[in-house]
Design a protein around this motif. Structure first.
Motif, PDB file in Angstrom:
ATOM      1  N   GLU A  11      -7.463 -19.004   2.517  1.00 38.67           N
ATOM      2  CA  GLU A  11      -5.719 -19.176   2.439  1.00 38.67           C
ATOM      3  C   GLU A  11      -5.182 -17.396   1.723  1.00 38.67           C
ATOM      4  O   GLU A  11      -6.206 -18.226   0.235  1.00 38.67           O
ATOM      5  CB  GLU A  11      -5.366 -19.862   2.566  1.00 38.67           C
ATOM      6  CG  GLU A  11      -4.263 -18.941   3.448  1.00 38.67           C
ATOM      7  CD  GLU A  11      -2.559 -20.662   2.425  1.00 38.67           C
ATOM      8  OE1 GLU A  11      -1.184 -20.225   2.588  1.00 38.67           O
ATOM      9  OE2 GLU A  11      -3.285 -21.757   2.585  1.00 38.67           O
ATOM     10  N   VAL A  12      -5.415 -16.622   1.655  1.00 39.77           N
ATOM     11  CA  VAL A  12      -4.695 -15.466   0.866  1.00 39.77           C
ATOM     12  C   VAL A  12      -3.176 -16.067   0.245  1.00 39.77           C
ATOM     13  O   VAL A  12      -2.592 -16.214   1.406  1.00 39.77           O
ATOM     14  CB  VAL A  12      -4.619 -14.344   1.271  1.00 39.77           C
ATOM     15  CG1 VAL A  12      -3.483 -13.048   0.062  1.00 39.77           C
ATOM     16  CG2 VAL A  12      -5.581 -13.271   2.002  1.00 39.77           C
ATOM     17  N   THR A  13      -2.857 -16.954  -0.332  1.00 42.46           N
ATOM     18  CA  THR A  13      -2.096 -17.162  -1.643  1.00 42.46           C
ATOM     19  C   THR A  13      -0.689 -16.268  -2.218  1.00 42.46           C
ATOM     20  O   THR A  13       0.831 -16.883  -2.430  1.00 42.46           O
ATOM     21  CB  THR A  13      -2.073 -18.135  -1.900  1.00 42.46           C
ATOM     22  OG1 THR A  13      -3.374 -17.594  -3.288  1.00 42.46           O
ATOM     23  CG2 THR A  13      -3.150 -19.187  -1.863  1.00 42.46           C
ATOM     24  N   ALA A  14      -1.065 -14.787  -2.131  1.00 40.88           N
ATOM     25  CA  ALA A  14      -0.600 -14.821  -2.958  1.00 40.88           C
ATOM     26  C   ALA A  14      -0.958 -12.902  -2.821  1.00 40.88           C
ATOM     27  O   ALA A  14      -2.290 -12.722  -2.444  1.00 40.88           O
ATOM     28  CB  ALA A  14      -0.943 -13.918  -4.813  1.00 40.88           C
ATOM     29  N   ARG A  15      -0.126 -11.705  -2.524  1.00 37.81           N
ATOM     30  CA  ARG A  15      -0.811 -10.139  -2.017  1.00 37.81           C
ATOM     31  C   ARG A  15       0.596  -9.707  -2.778  1.00 37.81           C
ATOM     32  O   ARG A  15       1.701  -9.689  -3.033  1.00 37.81           O
ATOM     33  CB  ARG A  15      -1.133 -10.098  -0.793  1.00 37.81           C
ATOM     34  CG  ARG A  15       0.746 -10.224  -0.302  1.00 37.81           C
ATOM     35  CD  ARG A  15      -0.131 -10.255   1.261  1.00 37.81           C
ATOM     36  NE  ARG A  15       0.864 -10.296   2.062  1.00 37.81           N
ATOM     37  CZ  ARG A  15       1.671 -10.035   3.518  1.00 37.81           C
ATOM     38  NH1 ARG A  15       0.191  -9.612   4.018  1.00 37.81           N
ATOM     39  NH2 ARG A  15       2.194 -10.500   4.596  1.00 37.81           N
ATOM     40  N   GLY A  16       0.299  -8.298  -3.427  1.00 34.27           N
ATOM     41  CA  GLY A  16       0.968  -7.094  -3.438  1.00 34.27           C
ATOM     42  C   GLY A  16       0.349  -5.722  -4.173  1.00 34.27           C
ATOM     43  O   GLY A  16      -0.651  -5.634  -3.907  1.00 34.27           O
ATOM     44  N   VAL A  17       0.890  -5.464  -4.980  1.00 33.57           N
ATOM     45  CA  VAL A  17       0.627  -4.207  -6.134  1.00 33.57           C
ATOM     46  C   VAL A  17       0.818  -4.711  -7.415  1.00 33.57           C
ATOM     47  O   VAL A  17       1.195  -4.599  -7.314  1.00 33.57           O
ATOM     48  CB  VAL A  17       0.901  -3.124  -5.711  1.00 33.57           C
ATOM     49  CG1 VAL A  17       0.434  -2.651  -4.387  1.00 33.57           C
ATOM     50  CG2 VAL A  17       2.501  -3.017  -6.350  1.00 33.57           C
ATOM     51  N   CYS A  18      -0.131  -4.071  -8.023  1.00 33.16           N
ATOM     52  CA  CYS A  18       0.157  -4.014 -10.199  1.00 33.16           C
ATOM     53  C   CYS A  18      -0.684  -2.517 -10.767  1.00 33.16           C
ATOM     54  O   CYS A  18      -0.897  -1.329  -9.395  1.00 33.16           O
ATOM     55  CB  CYS A  18      -1.158  -5.112 -10.267  1.00 33.16           C
ATOM     56  SG  CYS A  18      -3.177  -4.973  -9.432  1.00 33.16           S
ATOM     57  N   TRP A  19       0.631  -2.338 -11.266  1.00 35.07           N
ATOM     58  CA  TRP A  19       0.262  -1.098 -11.663  1.00 35.07           C
ATOM     59  C   TRP A  19       0.511  -0.802 -13.450  1.00 35.07           C
ATOM     60  O   TRP A  19       1.126  -1.734 -14.320  1.00 35.07           O
ATOM     61  CB  TRP A  19       1.853  -0.223 -11.094  1.00 35.07           C
ATOM     62  CG  TRP A  19       3.030  -0.565 -12.095  1.00 35.07           C
ATOM     63  CD1 TRP A  19       4.130  -0.034 -12.224  1.00 35.07           C
ATOM     64  CD2 TRP A  19       3.864  -1.630 -11.240  1.00 35.07           C
ATOM     65  NE1 TRP A  19       5.191  -0.750 -12.922  1.00 35.07           N
ATOM     66  CE2 TRP A  19       4.508  -1.763 -11.770  1.00 35.07           C
ATOM     67  CE3 TRP A  19       3.985  -2.684 -10.453  1.00 35.07           C
ATOM     68  CZ2 TRP A  19       5.669  -3.194 -11.756  1.00 35.07           C
ATOM     69  CZ3 TRP A  19       4.506  -3.888 -10.066  1.00 35.07           C
ATOM     70  CH2 TRP A  19       5.641  -3.634 -10.228  1.00 35.07           C
ATOM     71  N   SER A  20       0.112   0.319 -13.604  1.00 39.71           N
ATOM     72  CA  SER A  20       0.230   0.901 -15.213  1.00 39.71           C
ATOM     73  C   SER A  20       0.031   1.686 -15.568  1.00 39.71           C
ATOM     74  O   SER A  20       0.117   2.964 -14.851  1.00 39.71           O
ATOM     75  CB  SER A  20      -1.193  -0.222 -15.570  1.00 39.71           C
ATOM     76  OG  SER A  20      -1.162   0.020 -17.263  1.00 39.71           O
ATOM     77  N   ARG A  57      -2.914  -0.252  -7.780  1.00 41.67           N
ATOM     78  CA  ARG A  57      -3.383  -0.157  -6.923  1.00 41.67           C
ATOM     79  C   ARG A  57      -3.069  -2.150  -5.911  1.00 41.67           C
ATOM     80  O   ARG A  57      -2.495  -2.972  -6.593  1.00 41.67           O
ATOM     81  CB  ARG A  57      -4.800  -1.022  -7.270  1.00 41.67           C
ATOM     82  CG  ARG A  57      -5.367  -1.845  -8.638  1.00 41.67           C
ATOM     83  CD  ARG A  57      -6.875  -0.923  -9.088  1.00 41.67           C
ATOM     84  NE  ARG A  57      -6.479  -2.414  -9.480  1.00 41.67           N
ATOM     85  CZ  ARG A  57      -8.254  -2.784 -10.608  1.00 41.67           C
ATOM     86  NH1 ARG A  57      -9.127  -2.481  -9.448  1.00 41.67           N
ATOM     87  NH2 ARG A  57      -8.249  -3.105 -11.550  1.00 41.67           N
ATOM     88  N   ALA A  58      -3.528  -2.497  -4.786  1.00 43.22           N
ATOM     89  CA  ALA A  58      -2.764  -3.433  -3.939  1.00 43.22           C
ATOM     90  C   ALA A  58      -4.160  -4.717  -4.291  1.00 43.22           C
ATOM     91  O   ALA A  58      -5.632  -4.139  -5.143  1.00 43.22           O
ATOM     92  CB  ALA A  58      -3.264  -3.089  -2.628  1.00 43.22           C
ATOM     93  N   TYR A  59      -3.374  -5.928  -4.728  1.00 48.76           N
ATOM     94  CA  TYR A  59      -4.593  -7.068  -5.051  1.00 48.76           C
ATOM     95  C   TYR A  59      -4.174  -8.044  -3.778  1.00 48.76           C
ATOM     96  O   TYR A  59      -3.211  -8.193  -3.245  1.00 48.76           O
ATOM     97  CB  TYR A  59      -4.365  -7.245  -5.881  1.00 48.76           C
ATOM     98  CG  TYR A  59      -2.767  -7.895  -6.503  1.00 48.76           C
ATOM     99  CD1 TYR A  59      -2.909  -9.563  -6.421  1.00 48.76           C
ATOM    100  CD2 TYR A  59      -1.542  -7.800  -6.796  1.00 48.76           C
ATOM    101  CE1 TYR A  59      -1.411 -10.307  -5.836  1.00 48.76           C
ATOM    102  CE2 TYR A  59      -0.567  -8.144  -6.756  1.00 48.76           C
ATOM    103  CZ  TYR A  59      -0.037  -9.524  -6.893  1.00 48.76           C
ATOM    104  OH  TYR A  59       0.714 -10.447  -6.739  1.00 48.76           O
ATOM    105  N   ALA A  60      -5.110  -9.127  -3.285  1.00 50.30           N
ATOM    106  CA  ALA A  60      -4.982  -9.926  -2.554  1.00 50.30           C
ATOM    107  C   ALA A  60      -5.574 -11.233  -3.392  1.00 50.30           C
ATOM    108  O   ALA A  60      -6.568 -11.477  -3.854  1.00 50.30           O
ATOM    109  CB  ALA A  60      -5.350  -9.910  -1.864  1.00 50.30           C
TER     110      ALA A  60
END
Length: 252
Positions: A11-20, A57-60
């Motif tokens: 199960e994917v518990t979190a997703r979104g994007v991270c940036w820097s 970039r996106a993450y899951a």
């Protein structure tokens, strides 16, 4: 945003994007949380700096760990810099001290900064101005060439490649000073009389009580010691006729 195309069996518990502002951003830095599960999601990124390049970039995340998508890059738009005008001090009949604080550069280098002034509201750099270095932070400006007893309007400015930004407007009145005037060309009327006069260039911020010419046989004649005429008061030009009877030195 992104697309979680597969959950890898967990199960994917979190997703979104991270940036820097550096490559390979991860979830240990700034990121969004955009629900959970697979499929397409949209992320809103805020609190960015003007005119700055970011990597994103996106993450899951699942119990197996965090997976990242491909990295993309963007640059935020620049905007006008922000500047505030400092208090005006050390006011004399011909000069004053002012300045300002460049609060932020809008994402572009500060090319120039200073103050501008005029006798009308909303002065711009097309009129009178100083140039006091570049960059953000505080700066001081020395204003000179003022007319005495005159009201001026002043504001700080900052210039970047985006344009010119102005600070809040202040006003001040220069200190009172002596009048400024010029002596007219002397015309010979007869063998013992001449005609001349003067023009009031600036009243020094006060009221002209009397005006005329003074003359004597020595250079730089002055009132109360040499002969004088009295042509009344006021700021208008005047003419004087007199009989020197000898070679004279004349001053207005």
């Amino acid at each position: 945003g992104g697309v979680v195309s597969s959950d890898g069996g967990l199960e994917v518990t979190a997703r979104g994007v991270c940036w820097s502002t550096f490559p390979n951003p991860d979830v240990n830095g700034t990121k969004t949380l955009d629900a959970a599960g697979t499929g397409t999601f949209v992320s809103a990124i805020d609190s960015l700096k003007f005119g700055t390049t970011y990597d994103v970039r996106a993450y899951a995340t699942s119990n197996a760990g965090t997976a990242y998508g491909n990295e993309v890059q963007f640059k935020t738009l620049s905007k006008l810099a922000e500047v505030t005008t400092a208090a005006i001090t050390s006011i004399t009949d011909s000069s004053a001290i002012a300045g300002g604080i460049v609060l932020q550069d809008g994402g572009e280098p500060v090319l120039s900064r200073g103050v501008c002034w005029n006798t009308l509201p909303a002065p711009t750099i097309k009129e009178y101005k100083t140039m006091d270095g570049n960059g953000t932070g505080s700066f001081a400006s020395t204003i000179s060439g003022l007319k005495s007893g005159t009201r001026y309007y002043l504001r700080a400015y900052v210039s970047t490649t985006v344009g010119i930004a102005y600070g809040n407007e202040l006003s001040f009145t220069s200190a009172m000073g002596l009048p400024e005037l010029s002596t007219s060309v002397i015309s010979i009327l007869t063998d013992n009389s001449v005609s001349t006069g003067g023009e009031i260039l600036h009243n020094g911020g006060g009221t002209i009580l009397s005006k005329g010419v003074c003359w004597g046989t020595r250079p730089l004649p002055v009132v109360n010691k040499d002969a004088t005429t009295n042509e009344g008061s006021g700021n208008d030009s005047f003419k004087s006729s007199y009989k020197p009877r000898y070679r004279t030195n004349l001053d207005g």
